[in-house]
Design a protein around this motif. Structure first.
Motif: not given
Length: 180
Positions: A18, A21, A34, A98-99, A102-103, A105-106
């Motif tokens: 990141y 970011d 985040y 990280y998981t 990303e979860w 975000k998705e």
């Protein structure tokens, strides 16, 4: 590996992934934020994660207490936190930040499907604001600024010609007008 070594390794990985970011912010070596979604998106939110000493054997503490989240109802916040905590429980014992990012975000749309923006009303006691009139504030000058304005001189130290209209009238009365 001990919990602290796992934390250090995951921290290095997060920093490298990141770097640059704007969604990721490291508050301290064990606390992160985040942002899920764009800044101007009404369905965006900021997740706060804090690692306990025994992380990753225990789940991180997750909250939505950032000021950015004030427009989200408390019911929606509770739903988001509980769903993210479920994902964290499924990943216990391994690096999961990280998981989780990303979860989130998705699944932003499903997390915010019941979102109704909270509107905060600003109450004004100013009667002129209710009448639609805007009060202009006069610029306040310091004593030295006022002194400079009244004592302006040119580069020779003299007052500019006609600076005091009373002096101009006195001069004309003494010397006479053009018709004399």
């Amino acid at each position: 590996m001990t919990a602290n070594e796992d934390q250090e390794m995951e921290l290095e990985v997060l920093r490298s992934i990141y770097e640059g970011d704007e969604c990721f912010k490291e508050i301290s070596p064990v606390s992160f934020q985040y942002r899920v979604g764009e800044l101007d998106d009404t369905k965006a939110f900021i997740l706060d994660f804090t690692w306990p000493e025994s992380y990753p054997a225990t789940a991180p503490q997750i909250s939505l207490v950032a000021f950015f989240n004030n427009r989200i109802s408390s019911l929606t916040k509770q739903q988001i936190v509980s769903k993210v905590e479920e994902q964290a429980e499924a990943s216990l014992g391994e690096a999961m930040m990280y998981t989780l990012f990303e979860w989130a975000k998705e699944n932003q749309e499903s997390l915010m499907e019941d979102h109704q923006p909270v509107v905060t009303a600003v109450i004004s006691n100013d009667t002129t604001a209710t009448e639609g009139k805007k009060k202009e504030k006069k610029e306040q000058l310091t004593k030295s600024q006022k002194r400079r304005i009244t004592c302006r001189t040119d580069n020779k130290g003299e007052m500019p010609r006609g600076w005091d209209w009373c002096d101009v009238i006195k001069h004309l009365s003494r010397t006479g007008g053009m018709n004399d």
